[in-house]
Design a protein around this motif. Structure first.
Motif, PDB file in Angstrom:
ATOM      1  N   VAL A 114      41.784  49.696  74.316  1.00 57.45           N
ATOM      2  CA  VAL A 114      43.086  49.252  74.825  1.00 57.45           C
ATOM      3  C   VAL A 114      43.085  47.746  75.036  1.00 57.45           C
ATOM      4  O   VAL A 114      44.026  47.038  74.659  1.00 57.45           O
ATOM      5  CB  VAL A 114      43.427  49.983  76.136  1.00 57.45           C
ATOM      6  CG1 VAL A 114      44.670  49.382  76.780  1.00 57.45           C
ATOM      7  CG2 VAL A 114      43.635  51.466  75.881  1.00 57.45           C
ATOM      8  N   ASP A 115      42.007  47.236  75.632  1.00 56.91           N
ATOM      9  CA  ASP A 115      41.894  45.799  75.874  1.00 56.91           C
ATOM     10  C   ASP A 115      41.837  45.038  74.556  1.00 56.91           C
ATOM     11  O   ASP A 115      42.400  43.951  74.418  1.00 56.91           O
ATOM     12  CB  ASP A 115      40.635  45.527  76.696  1.00 56.91           C
ATOM     13  CG  ASP A 115      40.676  44.182  77.396  1.00 56.91           C
ATOM     14  OD1 ASP A 115      41.744  43.535  77.370  1.00 56.91           O
ATOM     15  OD2 ASP A 115      39.650  43.780  77.980  1.00 56.91           O
ATOM     16  N   GLY A 116      41.162  45.609  73.559  1.00 60.02           N
ATOM     17  CA  GLY A 116      41.027  44.936  72.277  1.00 60.02           C
ATOM     18  C   GLY A 116      42.333  44.802  71.523  1.00 60.02           C
ATOM     19  O   GLY A 116      42.522  43.847  70.759  1.00 60.02           O
ATOM     20  N   PHE A 117      43.255  45.745  71.735  1.00 60.00           N
ATOM     21  CA  PHE A 117      44.559  45.682  71.071  1.00 60.00           C
ATOM     22  C   PHE A 117      45.597  44.932  71.904  1.00 60.00           C
ATOM     23  O   PHE A 117      46.784  45.016  71.624  1.00 60.00           O
ATOM     24  CB  PHE A 117      45.068  47.092  70.759  1.00 60.00           C
ATOM     25  CG  PHE A 117      44.484  47.667  69.509  1.00 60.00           C
ATOM     26  CD1 PHE A 117      44.880  47.196  68.267  1.00 60.00           C
ATOM     27  CD2 PHE A 117      43.533  48.668  69.566  1.00 60.00           C
ATOM     28  CE1 PHE A 117      44.339  47.724  67.097  1.00 60.00           C
ATOM     29  CE2 PHE A 117      42.988  49.206  68.410  1.00 60.00           C
ATOM     30  CZ  PHE A 117      43.387  48.721  67.173  1.00 60.00           C
ATOM     31  N   ASN A 118      45.124  44.211  72.914  1.00 57.41           N
ATOM     32  CA  ASN A 118      45.995  43.377  73.721  1.00 57.41           C
ATOM     33  C   ASN A 118      46.754  42.407  72.811  1.00 57.41           C
ATOM     34  O   ASN A 118      46.149  41.551  72.170  1.00 57.41           O
ATOM     35  CB  ASN A 118      45.133  42.614  74.737  1.00 57.41           C
ATOM     36  CG  ASN A 118      45.877  41.513  75.457  1.00 57.41           C
ATOM     37  OD1 ASN A 118      47.102  41.399  75.383  1.00 57.41           O
ATOM     38  ND2 ASN A 118      45.133  40.686  76.145  1.00 57.41           N
ATOM     39  N   PRO A 119      48.086  42.536  72.709  1.00 50.14           N
ATOM     40  CA  PRO A 119      48.835  41.701  71.759  1.00 50.14           C
ATOM     41  C   PRO A 119      48.758  40.212  72.050  1.00 50.14           C
ATOM     42  O   PRO A 119      48.886  39.398  71.142  1.00 50.14           O
ATOM     43  CB  PRO A 119      50.281  42.216  71.889  1.00 50.14           C
ATOM     44  CG  PRO A 119      50.336  42.887  73.225  1.00 50.14           C
ATOM     45  CD  PRO A 119      48.967  43.464  73.449  1.00 50.14           C
ATOM     46  N   CYS A 120      48.517  39.840  73.324  1.00 51.35           N
ATOM     47  CA  CYS A 120      48.450  38.420  73.661  1.00 51.35           C
ATOM     48  C   CYS A 120      47.129  37.795  73.243  1.00 51.35           C
ATOM     49  O   CYS A 120      47.004  36.577  73.224  1.00 51.35           O
ATOM     50  CB  CYS A 120      48.674  38.226  75.161  1.00 51.35           C
ATOM     51  SG  CYS A 120      50.364  38.578  75.683  1.00 51.35           S
ATOM     52  N   ALA A 121      46.129  38.612  72.950  1.00 50.84           N
ATOM     53  CA  ALA A 121      44.877  38.099  72.395  1.00 50.84           C
ATOM     54  C   ALA A 121      44.876  38.220  70.879  1.00 50.84           C
ATOM     55  O   ALA A 121      44.328  37.375  70.168  1.00 50.84           O
ATOM     56  CB  ALA A 121      43.683  38.850  72.991  1.00 50.84           C
ATOM     57  N   MET A 122      45.517  39.285  70.364  1.00 49.77           N
ATOM     58  CA  MET A 122      45.550  39.501  68.925  1.00 49.77           C
ATOM     59  C   MET A 122      46.295  38.387  68.196  1.00 49.77           C
ATOM     60  O   MET A 122      45.927  38.005  67.084  1.00 49.77           O
ATOM     61  CB  MET A 122      46.202  40.849  68.623  1.00 49.77           C
ATOM     62  CG  MET A 122      45.372  42.063  68.985  1.00 49.77           C
ATOM     63  SD  MET A 122      43.936  42.293  67.931  1.00 49.77           S
ATOM     64  CE  MET A 122      44.717  42.891  66.436  1.00 49.77           C
ATOM     65  N   TRP A 123      47.336  37.839  68.812  1.00 49.36           N
ATOM     66  CA  TRP A 123      48.109  36.825  68.109  1.00 49.36           C
ATOM     67  C   TRP A 123      47.281  35.563  67.894  1.00 49.36           C
ATOM     68  O   TRP A 123      47.462  34.842  66.902  1.00 49.36           O
ATOM     69  CB  TRP A 123      49.413  36.497  68.845  1.00 49.36           C
ATOM     70  CG  TRP A 123      49.286  35.530  69.998  1.00 49.36           C
ATOM     71  CD1 TRP A 123      49.185  35.840  71.309  1.00 49.36           C
ATOM     72  CD2 TRP A 123      49.284  34.099  69.919  1.00 49.36           C
ATOM     73  NE1 TRP A 123      49.091  34.694  72.067  1.00 49.36           N
ATOM     74  CE2 TRP A 123      49.151  33.616  71.237  1.00 49.36           C
ATOM     75  CE3 TRP A 123      49.359  33.184  68.876  1.00 49.36           C
ATOM     76  CZ2 TRP A 123      49.092  32.255  71.545  1.00 49.36           C
ATOM     77  CZ3 TRP A 123      49.305  31.832  69.171  1.00 49.36           C
ATOM     78  CH2 TRP A 123      49.179  31.377  70.491  1.00 49.36           C
ATOM     79  N   VAL A 124      46.342  35.293  68.821  1.00 56.46           N
ATOM     80  CA  VAL A 124      45.486  34.120  68.667  1.00 56.46           C
ATOM     81  C   VAL A 124      44.582  34.296  67.451  1.00 56.46           C
ATOM     82  O   VAL A 124      44.408  33.376  66.647  1.00 56.46           O
ATOM     83  CB  VAL A 124      44.638  33.896  69.938  1.00 56.46           C
ATOM     84  CG1 VAL A 124      43.749  32.663  69.769  1.00 56.46           C
ATOM     85  CG2 VAL A 124      45.533  33.733  71.159  1.00 56.46           C
ATOM     86  N   LEU A 125      44.004  35.484  67.300  1.00 59.41           N
ATOM     87  CA  LEU A 125      43.163  35.747  66.133  1.00 59.41           C
ATOM     88  C   LEU A 125      43.987  35.680  64.853  1.00 59.41           C
ATOM     89  O   LEU A 125      43.544  35.106  63.848  1.00 59.41           O
ATOM     90  CB  LEU A 125      42.506  37.120  66.272  1.00 59.41           C
ATOM     91  CG  LEU A 125      41.657  37.568  65.078  1.00 59.41           C
ATOM     92  CD1 LEU A 125      40.474  36.640  64.886  1.00 59.41           C
ATOM     93  CD2 LEU A 125      41.185  39.006  65.264  1.00 59.41           C
ATOM     94  N   ALA A 126      45.178  36.262  64.868  1.00 64.13           N
ATOM     95  CA  ALA A 126      46.042  36.219  63.680  1.00 64.13           C
ATOM     96  C   ALA A 126      46.387  34.774  63.315  1.00 64.13           C
ATOM     97  O   ALA A 126      46.422  34.405  62.126  1.00 64.13           O
ATOM     98  CB  ALA A 126      47.308  37.032  63.932  1.00 64.13           C
TER      99      ALA A 126
END
Length: 267
Positions: free
Chosen positions: A49-61
């Motif tokens: 759940v933490d890994g799919f945090n959208p506010c962290a995912m956008w940084v990787l994207a």
């Protein structure tokens, strides 16, 4: 002893009583037996759940999109790996520090209850996001901050020196992910509190933290590798983010109920 159950509505509100068997009735799920919560399963679920945090995912994207413009493939892979490793190191340091604080303080009831209430609030937040944010996008980071972060990463990637670029990406990874921790609604703090409530040998605590981090970075690593191999910009759809919000909301509500009402189930 009293019987009954904890019933939680769509807003995440506790409606009715306590069940001595530790059973909760949750929307779309039904009855959940809290007494059989497995620590490895809890670790995997909360980390995912933490890994799919959208506010962290956008940084990787964002980083992947910038790296795809790098002609040197070795540099591209190295900077991406540095970002992931720096993120992992930051998370491990934060979670290990909080775990040691909790273990040092010991079984203080008000801390457990506070974290339990935070877990219930976080569960309600995730379920609200599931119903009100079907796109699964981050609504916390403003566009102006995103632009600043994008320019900072672009500047580091364009550094002629690979060492300077790597150090800059690592520093940005730590700084940005520390800020974006707020979007996870305190999942690392909730998990470390739950972990501390188990009577484990010292090394086992850190083993579980490593398991948490491995699962946490699994989706990020997969996204990065696929993008680098296919040379296509990563597009983080909201489907998996929404699913993680639903599962995370249910688990956090159940975990919070255990912490507040039946902490002995986590012993």
């Amino acid at each position: 002893q009293p019987s009954g159950s904890i019933t939680i509505d769509r807003a995440g509100t506790v409606i009715d009583g306590l069940d001595i068997t530790g059973t909760v009735t949750l929307p779309l799920v039904g009855d959940v037996d809290l007494s059989v919560l497995s620590l490895p399963v809890l670790t995997v679920v909360l980390a995912a759940v933490d890994g799919f945090n959208p506010c962290a995912m956008w940084v990787l994207a964002l980083l992947i999109g910038l790296l795809l413009g790098v002609a040197d493939h070795r540099r591209m892979w190295l900077l991406g790996a540095v970002f992931l490793l720096a993120t992992a190191a930051m998370y491990f340091a934060v979670m290990a520090a909080w775990l040691n604080v909790v273990l040092w303080i010991g079984a203080v009831a008000w801390i457990r209850v506070t974290i339990g209430v935070l877990a219930i609030a976080a569960g309600g937040y995730y379920l609200r996001e599931y119903w009100t944010n079907p796109e699964g996008v981050c609504r916390i980071t403003p566009s102006t901050r995103r632009k600043t972060i994008s320019e900072a990463f672009q500047s580091m990637i364009e550094q002629p020196s690979l060492l300077v670029a790597a150090l800059g990406v690592a520093a940005l990874a730590v700084g940005v992910n520390l800020v974006e921790l707020v979007c996870s609604a305190g999942i690392p703090a909730i998990y470390t509190q739950a972990l501390a409530m188990h009577d484990l040998p010292g090394p086992s605590y850190y083993g579980y933290l490593m398991l948490y981090l491995s699962v946490f970075l699994l989706d990020d690593t997969a996204l990065f590798v696929v993008a680098m191999v296919t040379l296509r910009r990563a597009v983080a759809t909201g489907r998996y983010a929404r699913l993680s919000q639903l599962v995370g909301g249910v688990v956090l509500l159940a975990l919070g109920a255990v912490m507040v009402l039946r902490p002995d189930l986590l012993g």
